[in-house]
Design a protein around this motif. Structure first.
Motif, PDB file in Angstrom:
ATOM      1  N   ASP A 282      -5.923  -1.327  -4.931  1.00 43.86           N
ATOM      2  CA  ASP A 282      -5.053  -2.057  -3.600  1.00 43.86           C
ATOM      3  C   ASP A 282      -6.248  -3.115  -3.092  1.00 43.86           C
ATOM      4  O   ASP A 282      -7.618  -2.826  -2.608  1.00 43.86           O
ATOM      5  CB  ASP A 282      -5.059  -0.724  -2.785  1.00 43.86           C
ATOM      6  N   GLU A 283      -5.752  -3.657  -2.860  1.00 44.38           N
ATOM      7  CA  GLU A 283      -6.725  -5.136  -3.366  1.00 44.38           C
ATOM      8  C   GLU A 283      -8.307  -4.709  -3.176  1.00 44.38           C
ATOM      9  O   GLU A 283      -9.617  -5.127  -2.280  1.00 44.38           O
ATOM     10  CB  GLU A 283      -6.965  -5.432  -2.005  1.00 44.38           C
TER      11      GLU A 283
ATOM     12  N   SER B 125       1.084  -1.306   0.247  1.00 45.93           N
ATOM     13  CA  SER B 125      -0.093  -0.419   0.371  1.00 45.93           C
ATOM     14  C   SER B 125       0.919   1.265  -0.204  1.00 45.93           C
ATOM     15  O   SER B 125       0.430   2.154  -0.680  1.00 45.93           O
ATOM     16  CB  SER B 125      -0.637   0.145   1.079  1.00 45.93           C
TER      17      SER B 125
HETATM   18 MG   LIG Z   1      -1.965  -2.504   1.960  1.00 44.27          MG
END
Ligand SMILES: [Mg+2]
Ligand SMILES: Nc1ncnc2c1ncn2[C@@H]1O[C@H](COP(=O)(O)OP(=O)(O)OP(=O)(O)O)[C@@H](O)[C@H]1O
Lengths: 291, 269
Positions: free
Chosen positions: B163-164, B51
């Motif tokens: 991010d995911e 991240s």
């Molecule tokens: Mg992360």
């Protein structure tokens, strides 16, 4: 016909159970509510009754402690014949006007300054200590000073309401602006918001919860400011009513004015709660709300 | 112009000051280049700094050392060409679904009517057309994530940092969204950096899969996914080459995951 329906009903008790269960639960909830209201009224009546009886049997001195029937007579007399300073409505109107004006000014100032200092680090660093010092002063003692500065009219009461309201609102707005979810700010900036938009469309909406919490409390403070100001010196208002009643050793008058004040405060509180419900439709209903 | 990489991280290092005052290195000497129109998936053990890498590219954070370039220009602040789907919930709770998706275009000065039209179009594509009047707290976690996706896509970003993004979705929606993402990406030619913990997803979507080391993150190994396009997520999983790649990448990643886990256990003990 009844012979035919009877087995059909007997055949589906499971379908009937949930409906009756919901009904039963609703009925129980209604009953509980009625019981609570009933008990509340009973407590009030018991308290007033005990007070009345004690006063009449001279267990407590009615001259100092008065008694509910006399207070009621006093209120009724004010309503029908007016007070020594003019009609009762006029006194309430004056106090409300002063409190409301002070509240609006204090809230506006507190919110603007709180958000500005919460957003702009430099301002917070410069003004922070001064605001702490001012906050440390017991602000109610400023009321006599305001009386000297602004005279007997509404201005001095508005001023004491402002100083009482400003600080709690300011600290809440400041805290609210400081504690905005950093993800929300990051998201807004990525989506294209400039600093002004971040403040207006992210920080302020996020801080409204904090600010509203302080609005409730602070309206009470505004009333206190106005009343204390009137009590010290005024030509009109509920605070003056208290002072005048006290000056003539009229305990019933003091209590009567206090009762009226309480009713006024409760009504405005109800209005605020209503506004809050409208404004916070986006919030999940509080689990503890109905209690 | 089209030879300039979309994203270029050179020797990027990011350190954070922890509450105790010590310095914590989240990303160390990271070199990574993403070509224009390329789809890169990033995998790595939890907490390694994935991240953080994305926030460096987005301009939300500056690297402590090294340089980050987007289209050849050093990153200074936020680039309007970049879209970012955050790992955490970041939709505005006080705005309705429609108003949330309209936010980006409105911030960028698009007239309300046009913004609304574009937002409605995107809500339809993520399957939330019927929910535009709801507030986020009235949606499920997966629905909120889809609002976030629409919110990002409505801005037509050239560089997409994700991010995911699908981790909160159910399996069916996830497959659907993955295919949709591929379709979209093929149409726009945008560059994508896609962080995920799901190796299947990484291989199925990406041109290259970047494996990060245990924190502080740096690139351990890069795998080129030579599976033909257009792909559909469900079909590509069954190809022998997919399975082969999966095994190779897992071997590389598994080691880092083990290191991270042992460290965590060591700290707890
Ligand atoms: Mg992360
Ligand atoms: N603002 C911050 N201040 C201090 N430390 C931070 C900060 N942000 C991240 N870190 C630390 O940097 C490291 C990397 O965090 P990061 O969020 O990039 O991990 P990640 O790879 O995305 O993990 P996950 O897969 O679990 O999302 C972590 O150890 C984290 O504690």
């Amino acid at each position: 016909m009844p012979l035919e329906t009877a087995p059909a009903v007997a055949g589906k008790p499971p379908a009937a159970t949930p409906a009756t269960r919901t009904e039963a639960r609703e009925r129980a909830a209604r009953n509980r509510k009625l019981t609570v209201y009933g008990a509340r009224i009973a407590v009030l009546l018991a308290f007033l009754g005990l007070w009345e009886v004690c006063a009449r049997t001279d267990v407590i001195d009615p001259f100092n402690f008065s008694q509910p029937s006399r207070i009621w007579d006093q209120i009724w007399q004010w309503v029908t014949h007016g007070t020594a300073q003019g009609s009762l409505g006029e006194q309430i109107g004056y106090t409300l006007y002063e409190a409301l004006t002070g509240w609006v000014i204090g809230v506006t100032g507190g919110v603007l300054l709180g958000i500005a200092l919460g957003r702009i680090r430099f301002l917070a660093d410069v003004f922070g200590p001064y605001i702490k010092v001012l906050n440390a002063i017991p602000r109610i003692v400023l009321a006599p000073i305001f009386l000297i500065w602004f005279g007997l009219g509404p201005a001095s009461k508005v001023a004491s309401a402002v100083v009482l309201v400003f600080f709690p609102v300011f600290f809440n707005a400041f805290q609210g602006a400081r504690e905005v979810d950093r993800n929300l700010v990051a998201n807004a900036r990525i989506l294209g918001a400039d600093n002004r938009r971040v403040t207006l469309q992210v920080v302020i909406p996020a801080a409204t919860t904090w600010i509203f919490t302080s609005l409730h409390v602070s309206f009470g403070f505004a009333l206190i400011g106005a009343i204390v100001g009137e009590y010290i010196g005024a030509t009109k208002g509920l605070g003056l009513l208290v002072a005048a009643a006290q000056g003539t050793f009229n305990a019933a008058g003091v209590y009567a004015a206090m009762t009226i004040l309480a009713v006024v405060a409760l009504l405005t509180e109800g209005l605020l709660t209503f506004a809050e419900k409208k404004l916070f439709r986006w919030k999940p209903a509080d689990a503890g709300d109905g209690r | 112009m089209s030879n300039t990489p979309a994203i270029e991280l050179t020797n990027a290092t990011k350190r954070f000051r922890t509450p105790s005052g010590a310095l914590h290195t989240a990303v160390r000497d990271l070199d990574l280049t993403v070509a224009q129109g390329e789809f890169v998936a990033v995998v790595g053990p939890t907490g390694c700094g994935k991240s953080t890498t994305l926030t460096l590219v987005s301009g939300l954070e500056e690297p402590t050392e090294g340089e980050v370039r987007v289209y050849g220009e050093p990153v200074r602040g936020i680039n309007p060409k970049v879209g970012f789907v955050f790992q955490q919930d970041a939709v505005f709770p006080w705005r309705t679904v429609l108003s949330n998706v309209m936010a980006g275009p409105r911030f960028r000065g698009v007239p309300a009517a046009e913004a609304k039209e574009r937002a409605r179009d995107w809500l339809g594509r993520v399957g939330l057309g019927a929910f535009e009047d709801r507030y986020p707290h009235q949606l499920s976690g997966g629905m909120r994530k889809r609002v976030a996706l629409a919110q990002t896509f409505v801005n037509d970003p050239d560089i997409l940092l994700m991010d995911e993004p699908f981790s909160a979705l159910d399996v069916q929606t996830r497959a659907l969204m993955s295919d949709q993402l591929l379709e979209l990406w093929a149409g726009t030619g945008s560059s994508v950096v896609f962080v995920t913990h799901d190796l299947d997803e990484a291989i199925a979507l990406a041109d290259r899969v970047v494996v990060m080391t245990a924190g502080p993150a740096t690139v351990k190994e890069i795998f080129t996914v030579d599976l033909p396009r257009p792909r559909t997520v469900e079909a590509v999983r069954l190809e022998p080459r997919f399975v082969e790649l999966y095994r190779e990448i897992w071997a590389s990643l598994g080691e880092e995951v083990r290191i991270t886990r042992e460290r965590g256990a060591g700290r707890a003990a």
